[in-house]
Design a protein around this motif. Structure first.
Motif, PDB file in Angstrom:
ATOM      1  N   ALA A   1      38.564  51.563  42.881  1.00 52.31           N
ATOM      2  CA  ALA A   1      38.859  51.225  41.490  1.00 52.31           C
ATOM      3  C   ALA A   1      40.186  50.465  41.378  1.00 52.31           C
ATOM      4  O   ALA A   1      40.321  49.545  40.578  1.00 52.31           O
ATOM      5  CB  ALA A   1      38.914  52.490  40.645  1.00 52.31           C
ATOM      6  N   SER A   2      41.139  50.838  42.206  1.00 44.89           N
ATOM      7  CA  SER A   2      42.452  50.172  42.180  1.00 44.89           C
ATOM      8  C   SER A   2      42.326  48.704  42.561  1.00 44.89           C
ATOM      9  O   SER A   2      43.014  47.842  42.006  1.00 44.89           O
ATOM     10  CB  SER A   2      43.426  50.886  43.109  1.00 44.89           C
ATOM     11  OG  SER A   2      42.929  50.900  44.444  1.00 44.89           O
ATOM     12  N   THR A   3      41.438  48.395  43.525  1.00 42.95           N
ATOM     13  CA  THR A   3      41.223  47.013  43.944  1.00 42.95           C
ATOM     14  C   THR A   3      40.598  46.206  42.820  1.00 42.95           C
ATOM     15  O   THR A   3      41.000  45.066  42.548  1.00 42.95           O
ATOM     16  CB  THR A   3      40.315  46.960  45.183  1.00 42.95           C
ATOM     17  OG1 THR A   3      40.901  47.733  46.228  1.00 42.95           O
ATOM     18  CG2 THR A   3      40.127  45.532  45.656  1.00 42.95           C
ATOM     19  N   PHE A   4      39.620  46.797  42.151  1.00 46.53           N
ATOM     20  CA  PHE A   4      38.958  46.127  41.033  1.00 46.53           C
ATOM     21  C   PHE A   4      39.949  45.835  39.902  1.00 46.53           C
ATOM     22  O   PHE A   4      40.004  44.712  39.374  1.00 46.53           O
ATOM     23  CB  PHE A   4      37.815  47.003  40.525  1.00 46.53           C
ATOM     24  CG  PHE A   4      37.238  46.553  39.220  1.00 46.53           C
ATOM     25  CD1 PHE A   4      36.440  45.425  39.151  1.00 46.53           C
ATOM     26  CD2 PHE A   4      37.495  47.264  38.056  1.00 46.53           C
ATOM     27  CE1 PHE A   4      35.910  45.014  37.938  1.00 46.53           C
ATOM     28  CE2 PHE A   4      36.970  46.860  36.848  1.00 46.53           C
ATOM     29  CZ  PHE A   4      36.170  45.731  36.789  1.00 46.53           C
ATOM     30  N   ILE A   5      40.751  46.823  39.533  1.00 48.44           N
ATOM     31  CA  ILE A   5      41.710  46.649  38.442  1.00 48.44           C
ATOM     32  C   ILE A   5      42.803  45.647  38.834  1.00 48.44           C
ATOM     33  O   ILE A   5      43.215  44.813  38.029  1.00 48.44           O
ATOM     34  CB  ILE A   5      42.326  48.007  38.057  1.00 48.44           C
ATOM     35  CG1 ILE A   5      41.235  48.922  37.483  1.00 48.44           C
ATOM     36  CG2 ILE A   5      43.463  47.831  37.050  1.00 48.44           C
ATOM     37  CD1 ILE A   5      41.703  50.335  37.205  1.00 48.44           C
ATOM     38  N   ALA A   6      43.262  45.716  40.093  1.00 47.86           N
ATOM     39  CA  ALA A   6      44.296  44.778  40.562  1.00 47.86           C
ATOM     40  C   ALA A   6      43.796  43.340  40.514  1.00 47.86           C
ATOM     41  O   ALA A   6      44.540  42.420  40.142  1.00 47.86           O
ATOM     42  CB  ALA A   6      44.726  45.140  41.973  1.00 47.86           C
ATOM     43  N   ALA A   7      42.530  43.131  40.881  1.00 52.79           N
ATOM     44  CA  ALA A   7      41.958  41.781  40.836  1.00 52.79           C
ATOM     45  C   ALA A   7      41.868  41.282  39.400  1.00 52.79           C
ATOM     46  O   ALA A   7      42.150  40.106  39.111  1.00 52.79           O
ATOM     47  CB  ALA A   7      40.575  41.778  41.486  1.00 52.79           C
ATOM     48  N   GLN A   8      41.472  42.173  38.476  1.00 54.31           N
ATOM     49  CA  GLN A   8      41.418  41.806  37.063  1.00 54.31           C
ATOM     50  C   GLN A   8      42.798  41.399  36.545  1.00 54.31           C
ATOM     51  O   GLN A   8      42.951  40.375  35.869  1.00 54.31           O
ATOM     52  CB  GLN A   8      40.892  42.989  36.247  1.00 54.31           C
ATOM     53  CG  GLN A   8      39.403  43.219  36.336  1.00 54.31           C
ATOM     54  CD  GLN A   8      38.637  42.193  35.516  1.00 54.31           C
ATOM     55  OE1 GLN A   8      38.930  41.943  34.362  1.00 54.31           O
ATOM     56  NE2 GLN A   8      37.657  41.573  36.146  1.00 54.31           N
ATOM     57  N   ILE A   9      43.797  42.207  36.882  1.00 56.80           N
ATOM     58  CA  ILE A   9      45.163  41.927  36.430  1.00 56.80           C
ATOM     59  C   ILE A   9      45.651  40.594  36.988  1.00 56.80           C
ATOM     60  O   ILE A   9      46.202  39.759  36.260  1.00 56.80           O
ATOM     61  CB  ILE A   9      46.107  43.071  36.840  1.00 56.80           C
ATOM     62  CG1 ILE A   9      45.762  44.346  36.064  1.00 56.80           C
ATOM     63  CG2 ILE A   9      47.566  42.682  36.615  1.00 56.80           C
ATOM     64  CD1 ILE A   9      46.536  45.559  36.518  1.00 56.80           C
ATOM     65  N   THR A  10      45.446  40.375  38.297  1.00 56.54           N
ATOM     66  CA  THR A  10      45.926  39.146  38.926  1.00 56.54           C
ATOM     67  C   THR A  10      45.275  37.915  38.317  1.00 56.54           C
ATOM     68  O   THR A  10      45.957  36.916  38.009  1.00 56.54           O
ATOM     69  CB  THR A  10      45.647  39.180  40.440  1.00 56.54           C
ATOM     70  OG1 THR A  10      46.242  40.351  41.005  1.00 56.54           O
ATOM     71  CG2 THR A  10      46.211  37.942  41.120  1.00 56.54           C
ATOM     72  N   ALA A  11      43.947  37.968  38.150  1.00 58.11           N
ATOM     73  CA  ALA A  11      43.225  36.812  37.607  1.00 58.11           C
ATOM     74  C   ALA A  11      43.709  36.486  36.195  1.00 58.11           C
ATOM     75  O   ALA A  11      43.922  35.315  35.845  1.00 58.11           O
ATOM     76  CB  ALA A  11      41.726  37.092  37.604  1.00 58.11           C
ATOM     77  N   ARG A  12      43.901  37.515  35.387  1.00 52.24           N
ATOM     78  CA  ARG A  12      44.330  37.268  34.011  1.00 52.24           C
ATOM     79  C   ARG A  12      45.792  36.828  33.943  1.00 52.24           C
ATOM     80  O   ARG A  12      46.158  36.044  33.059  1.00 52.24           O
ATOM     81  CB  ARG A  12      44.096  38.512  33.150  1.00 52.24           C
ATOM     82  CG  ARG A  12      42.618  38.769  32.906  1.00 52.24           C
ATOM     83  CD  ARG A  12      42.326  39.825  31.876  1.00 52.24           C
ATOM     84  NE  ARG A  12      40.888  39.891  31.641  1.00 52.24           N
ATOM     85  CZ  ARG A  12      40.222  39.130  30.793  1.00 52.24           C
ATOM     86  NH1 ARG A  12      40.892  38.239  30.067  1.00 52.24           N
ATOM     87  NH2 ARG A  12      38.914  39.250  30.644  1.00 52.24           N
ATOM     88  N   LEU A  13      46.621  37.309  34.856  1.00 51.92           N
ATOM     89  CA  LEU A  13      48.001  36.820  34.899  1.00 51.92           C
ATOM     90  C   LEU A  13      48.043  35.349  35.268  1.00 51.92           C
ATOM     91  O   LEU A  13      48.788  34.562  34.666  1.00 51.92           O
ATOM     92  CB  LEU A  13      48.814  37.640  35.898  1.00 51.92           C
ATOM     93  CG  LEU A  13      49.256  39.034  35.459  1.00 51.92           C
ATOM     94  CD1 LEU A  13      49.945  39.763  36.601  1.00 51.92           C
ATOM     95  CD2 LEU A  13      50.190  38.949  34.260  1.00 51.92           C
ATOM     96  N   VAL A  14      47.236  34.949  36.245  1.00 52.72           N
ATOM     97  CA  VAL A  14      47.182  33.537  36.644  1.00 52.72           C
ATOM     98  C   VAL A  14      46.680  32.689  35.484  1.00 52.72           C
ATOM     99  O   VAL A  14      47.245  31.630  35.167  1.00 52.72           O
ATOM    100  CB  VAL A  14      46.266  33.360  37.885  1.00 52.72           C
ATOM    101  CG1 VAL A  14      46.038  31.877  38.163  1.00 52.72           C
ATOM    102  CG2 VAL A  14      46.877  34.038  39.099  1.00 52.72           C
ATOM    103  N   MET A  15      45.613  33.160  34.825  1.00 49.69           N
ATOM    104  CA  MET A  15      45.024  32.402  33.722  1.00 49.69           C
ATOM    105  C   MET A  15      45.982  32.310  32.539  1.00 49.69           C
ATOM    106  O   MET A  15      46.150  31.241  31.940  1.00 49.69           O
ATOM    107  CB  MET A  15      43.718  33.068  33.293  1.00 49.69           C
ATOM    108  CG  MET A  15      42.816  32.173  32.464  1.00 49.69           C
ATOM    109  SD  MET A  15      42.222  30.787  33.436  1.00 49.69           S
ATOM    110  CE  MET A  15      41.278  29.915  32.171  1.00 49.69           C
TER     111      MET A  15
END
Length: 367
Positions: free
Chosen positions: A216-230
């Motif tokens: 779950a931590s990997t999934f949430i981290a990927a969501q956070i990273t993608a939205r920060l980049v965007m």
């Protein structure tokens, strides 16, 4: 690490390929900025907000203060802090600072018989905004003249001493661009996260992810990273368009601006996860998110200053995260404020982030 990278890239591809996402997360904010900036942004705001400071506290000074505050053009608030008021004037938050000096009452009584002498009101004004300055000084002179006539049987014993202060030359577009940036961060994450997560839950995407070795931590981290980049990319586009079309600029630290963009993104992502956890279907997630984000868009200092709102509403408005974010971005861009001046906004956003993240951990559901 490979799963994290793949999930991040997959989310970014989803953003780029989805035309509706691009329209509502980027082009709509740009449309608002260009349209409002074109109609309103090139002129100076001539609302004559100001501060009146009664240093004398005599019967005569109270008459003058009441006369100034009752004028329909002037919107004066009482204050006791001269330095703070002058600092607000320099930053463009006030148009006038009027000081009734000590011993004003004695001077009025002593000089009332001599029309060649007068008791001075000190009127500090923004000398870079001549339109507001002229209207303000003329209005204060009229009020002072009216009080003089009442006090001395039409003998002018109160005169105005104008004092120019070099202030920032801010336009409405300089106020608007930081607000649009804050609105975009709120909308992208609060509305976007809630709708997407609720949709994935309904289509059992989250349940299938849970059944894999994916953490779950990997999934949430990927969501956070993608939205920060965007969000960072979209923020740069908004700033670039504002600079090229309207000549706006970032006077403060880019690193501090980026910090508030990151904190704001994380805060509204957490609130979006709460909505996604509460909403039973994607159809209900949208209205819930809209019910929260739409009022915040107009209450959070995006299009209009918080100071123009009713006094009873201002403490509530100042406590919501969009207000803290728009204020911080606006201060960094327009005034060049550092973290020392914006630590309160940063603290409030951090509190919202921590509290909403904790709540989100209890409300989030995989299926």
């Amino acid at each position: 690490m490979n799963a994290y990278i793949q999930l991040t890239l997959s989310q970014l591809r989803f953003f780029v390929r989805n035309r509706q996402v691009l329209i509502f997360t980027l082009f709509m904010p740009l449309f608002f900025m260009i349209m409002l900036g074109s109609f309103l942004g090139k002129g100076n705001d001539i609302t004559l907000d100001g501060v009146v400071i009664d240093q004398d506290q005599s019967a005569a000074s109270r008459v003058m203060v009441e006369a100034l505050q009752s004028n329909a053009i002037l919107k004066l608030k009482p204050s006791e802090d001269v330095d703070k008021s002058l600092e607000q004037l320099k930053h463009g938050d006030q148009k006038l600072v009027i000081i009734v000096p000590k011993n004003y009452g004695e001077a009025v009584g002593a000089k009332g018989a001599d029309s060649t002498k007068a008791s001075f009101l000190q009127v500090y004004y923004d000398q870079t905004n001549q339109q507001s300055a002229q209207i303000g000084l003329q209005t204060v002179n009229q009020v002072a003249d009216g009080v003089s006539k009442l006090l001395s049987n039409y003998m002018p014993i109160v005169r105005v001493e104008p004092i120019g202060v070099q202030a920032l030359q801010l336009r409405y577009i300089d106020f608007l661009v930081p607000g649009i940036l804050a609105m975009m961060i709120m909308s992208n994450n609060l509305n976007g996260v809630s709708g997407q997560i609720a949709s994935w839950r309904e289509r059992s995407v989250l349940r299938r992810m849970q059944s894999t070795p994916l953490k779950a931590s990997t999934f949430i981290a990927a969501q956070i990273t993608a939205r920060l980049v965007m969000n960072t990319a979209q923020a740069l586009i908004v700033l670039l368009v504002g600079s090229l079309i309207f000549g706006t600029q970032v006077n403060g630290s880019w690193a501090l601006l980026l910090l508030f963009i990151v904190v704001g993104t994380l805060t509204f992502m957490s609130i979006g996860f709460i909505i996604a956890g509460v909403a039973k279907t994607p159809e209900s997630a949208g209205p819930i998110a809209g019910l929260i984000s739409f009022p915040l868009m107009f209450l959070g200092g995006v299009f209009f200053p918080v100071s123009s709102m009713p006094a009873f509403l201002q403490p509530i408005v100042k406590s919501i995260p969009i207000t803290q974010l728009s204020t911080a971005i606006r201060q960094v861009m327009n005034v060049g404020a550092g973290f020392g001046e914006l630590w309160q906004e940063g603290l409030m956003l951090a509190i919202w982030l921590v509290v909403s993240f904790i709540v989100a951990t209890f409300t989030f559901k995989w299926e």
